[in-house]
Design an enzyme around this catalytic site. Sequence first.
Site, PDB file in Angstrom:
ATOM      1  N   GLU A 138      -5.632  -5.074  10.508  1.00  0.00           N
ATOM      2  CA  GLU A 138      -4.556  -4.116  10.659  1.00  0.00           C
ATOM      3  C   GLU A 138      -4.650  -3.411  12.153  1.00  0.00           C
ATOM      4  O   GLU A 138      -5.444  -2.444  12.197  1.00  0.00           O
ATOM      5  CB  GLU A 138      -4.659  -3.238   9.584  1.00  0.00           C
ATOM      6  CG  GLU A 138      -4.268  -3.788   8.400  1.00  0.00           C
ATOM      7  CD  GLU A 138      -3.611  -2.754   7.212  1.00  0.00           C
ATOM      8  OE1 GLU A 138      -2.428  -2.920   6.873  1.00  0.00           O
ATOM      9  OE2 GLU A 138      -4.176  -1.607   6.976  1.00  0.00           O
TER      10      GLU A 138
ATOM     11  N   GLY B  42       2.574  -1.262   4.205  1.00  0.00           N
ATOM     12  CA  GLY B  42       3.087   0.123   3.841  1.00  0.00           C
ATOM     13  C   GLY B  42       4.162   0.706   3.537  1.00  0.00           C
ATOM     14  O   GLY B  42       4.522   0.458   2.566  1.00  0.00           O
TER      15      GLY B  42
ATOM     16  N   GLU C 253      -7.022   4.606   7.724  1.00  0.00           N
ATOM     17  CA  GLU C 253      -6.700   6.092   7.529  1.00  0.00           C
ATOM     18  C   GLU C 253      -7.973   6.624   6.732  1.00  0.00           C
ATOM     19  O   GLU C 253      -8.273   7.709   7.058  1.00  0.00           O
ATOM     20  CB  GLU C 253      -5.427   6.080   6.596  1.00  0.00           C
ATOM     21  CG  GLU C 253      -4.254   5.953   7.222  1.00  0.00           C
ATOM     22  CD  GLU C 253      -2.885   5.432   6.781  1.00  0.00           C
ATOM     23  OE1 GLU C 253      -2.975   5.755   5.674  1.00  0.00           O
ATOM     24  OE2 GLU C 253      -2.086   5.064   7.366  1.00  0.00           O
TER      25      GLU C 253
ATOM     26  N   SER D  14       3.313  -2.369  10.126  1.00  0.00           N
ATOM     27  CA  SER D  14       4.689  -2.291  10.396  1.00  0.00           C
ATOM     28  C   SER D  14       5.419  -3.628  10.122  1.00  0.00           C
ATOM     29  O   SER D  14       6.407  -3.995  10.741  1.00  0.00           O
ATOM     30  CB  SER D  14       5.057  -2.030  11.965  1.00  0.00           C
ATOM     31  OG  SER D  14       4.475  -0.497  12.203  1.00  0.00           O
TER      32      SER D  14
ATOM     33  N   ASN E 196       0.766  -1.257  -0.029  1.00  0.00           N
ATOM     34  CA  ASN E 196       0.094   0.213   0.115  1.00  0.00           C
ATOM     35  C   ASN E 196       0.880   1.196   0.163  1.00  0.00           C
ATOM     36  O   ASN E 196       1.498   1.353   0.880  1.00  0.00           O
ATOM     37  CB  ASN E 196      -0.857  -0.199   1.167  1.00  0.00           C
ATOM     38  CG  ASN E 196      -1.708   1.351   1.471  1.00  0.00           C
ATOM     39  OD1 ASN E 196      -1.948   2.172   0.470  1.00  0.00           O
ATOM     40  ND2 ASN E 196      -2.331   1.428   2.647  1.00  0.00           N
ATOM     41  N   TRP E 197       0.947   1.872  -1.229  1.00  0.00           N
ATOM     42  CA  TRP E 197       1.817   3.036  -1.231  1.00  0.00           C
ATOM     43  C   TRP E 197       1.279   4.342  -0.693  1.00  0.00           C
ATOM     44  O   TRP E 197       1.945   5.221  -0.536  1.00  0.00           O
ATOM     45  CB  TRP E 197       2.230   3.415  -2.770  1.00  0.00           C
ATOM     46  CG  TRP E 197       3.213   2.386  -3.162  1.00  0.00           C
ATOM     47  CD1 TRP E 197       3.703   1.130  -2.774  1.00  0.00           C
ATOM     48  CD2 TRP E 197       4.007   2.497  -4.574  1.00  0.00           C
ATOM     49  NE1 TRP E 197       4.672   0.504  -3.677  1.00  0.00           N
ATOM     50  CE2 TRP E 197       4.753   1.379  -4.660  1.00  0.00           C
ATOM     51  CE3 TRP E 197       4.079   3.306  -5.601  1.00  0.00           C
ATOM     52  CZ2 TRP E 197       5.548   1.129  -5.797  1.00  0.00           C
ATOM     53  CZ3 TRP E 197       4.813   3.476  -6.727  1.00  0.00           C
ATOM     54  CH2 TRP E 197       5.591   2.112  -7.038  1.00  0.00           C
ATOM     55  N   LYS E 198      -0.135   4.242  -0.256  1.00  0.00           N
ATOM     56  CA  LYS E 198      -0.858   5.311   0.275  1.00  0.00           C
ATOM     57  C   LYS E 198      -0.426   6.675  -0.631  1.00  0.00           C
ATOM     58  O   LYS E 198      -0.289   6.434  -2.078  1.00  0.00           O
ATOM     59  CB  LYS E 198      -0.271   5.588   1.671  1.00  0.00           C
ATOM     60  CG  LYS E 198      -0.208   4.589   2.431  1.00  0.00           C
ATOM     61  CD  LYS E 198       0.077   4.686   4.043  1.00  0.00           C
ATOM     62  CE  LYS E 198       0.134   3.719   4.848  1.00  0.00           C
ATOM     63  NZ  LYS E 198       0.020   3.639   6.303  1.00  0.00           N
TER      64      LYS E 198
ATOM     65  N   HIS F 124      -9.516   0.958   4.933  1.00  0.00           N
ATOM     66  CA  HIS F 124      -8.287   1.198   5.679  1.00  0.00           C
ATOM     67  C   HIS F 124      -8.278   2.088   6.707  1.00  0.00           C
ATOM     68  O   HIS F 124      -9.267   3.115   6.738  1.00  0.00           O
ATOM     69  CB  HIS F 124      -7.157   1.866   4.572  1.00  0.00           C
ATOM     70  CG  HIS F 124      -5.923   1.677   5.178  1.00  0.00           C
ATOM     71  ND1 HIS F 124      -5.388   2.582   6.061  1.00  0.00           N
ATOM     72  CD2 HIS F 124      -4.814   0.985   5.026  1.00  0.00           C
ATOM     73  CE1 HIS F 124      -4.153   2.496   6.521  1.00  0.00           C
ATOM     74  NE2 HIS F 124      -3.768   1.384   5.768  1.00  0.00           N
TER      75      HIS F 124
ATOM     76  N   GLY G  31       2.346   2.117  10.824  1.00  0.00           N
ATOM     77  CA  GLY G  31       3.287   3.030  10.607  1.00  0.00           C
ATOM     78  C   GLY G  31       3.826   3.603  12.063  1.00  0.00           C
ATOM     79  O   GLY G  31       4.727   4.517  11.943  1.00  0.00           O
TER      80      GLY G  31
HETATM   81  C1  PEP Z   1      -0.902   0.208   5.808  1.00  0.00           C
HETATM   82  O1  PEP Z   1      -0.908   1.368   5.480  1.00  0.00           O
HETATM   83  O2  PEP Z   1      -1.819  -0.692   5.406  1.00  0.00           O
HETATM   84  C2  PEP Z   1       0.420  -0.134   6.710  1.00  0.00           C
HETATM   85  C3  PEP Z   1       0.246  -1.459   7.071  1.00  0.00           C
HETATM   86  O3  PEP Z   1       1.453   0.624   6.885  1.00  0.00           O
HETATM   87  P1  PEP Z   1       2.932   0.313   7.656  1.00  0.00           P
HETATM   88  O4  PEP Z   1       3.374  -1.011   7.058  1.00  0.00           O
HETATM   89  O5  PEP Z   1       3.543   1.410   7.278  1.00  0.00           O
HETATM   90  O6  PEP Z   1       2.838  -0.020   8.996  1.00  0.00           O
END
Ligand code: PEP
Length: 252
Positions: A164, A230, A96, A209, A8-10, A94, A170
Amino acid sequence: MRCLLAGNWKMNGLRAALAEIRTLERGLAENGVAAEILVCPPATLISAVAKEAGDSPIVVGGQDCHAEASGAFTGDISAEMLKDAGASHVIVGHSERRQYHGETDAAVAAKVKAAQRAGLSAILCVGETETDRGAGRALAVVAAQLGGSIPETTRAHDLIVAYEPVWAIGTGRTPTVAQIAEVHASIRGVLVDRFGQEGKAIRILYGGSVKPANAAEILAVRDVGGALIGAASLKAADFLAIALAAPLQGRS
Ligand code: PEP
């Protein structure tokens, strides 16, 4: 069931980031990685990533979609448009989106329905906050999100669930493998109650993470069918290292 590693590049990535796709492609080919690799770039890059990926094992997804197929919704993108641009998957719900765009379970359910209507696999995200976990409510919160976000008409074969925990996204913090196993087992129970035998085949990804250093132990947990990644998906070298840590059924 092959392991699915979804990046997931966001809101990251300009056209220059296509170089990461080329590097990733080369690395996957050289190392015989057979895990399914999904990259979800910003919508502006979906068709370019799909073109770059060509017939490599990399497939492309969106990060969100609107519930309607078309209409007066300035700035939004429908599941049909994602499909048309070359996507095969879309992330929905998600944390976010739930946090910054106020998406409710009902709104997320409408997006799961839209994704499947357009022929996309929906990656439905669920997860508890730190407060929920501290109060011993993690399993109940996740079960309630699943109950509210999976629409009546859902087909099991194009549904993927991503667990998640909000506090792990993050932050560099992850649950213990025992905590991941507990939540994934509970999600599996909800899916089997809902879909019967088919519920056993729905992939449940872990996200929060994931990085090269912890991927092997997380991906080895029972009922973890892959990861939603992410930050570590932005660099081909890290994404590849995670793919190389996938369990054997993910390697050729
Ligand atoms: C995500 O945004 O879905 C995610 C898991 O981010 P990260 O791996 O950076 O925690």
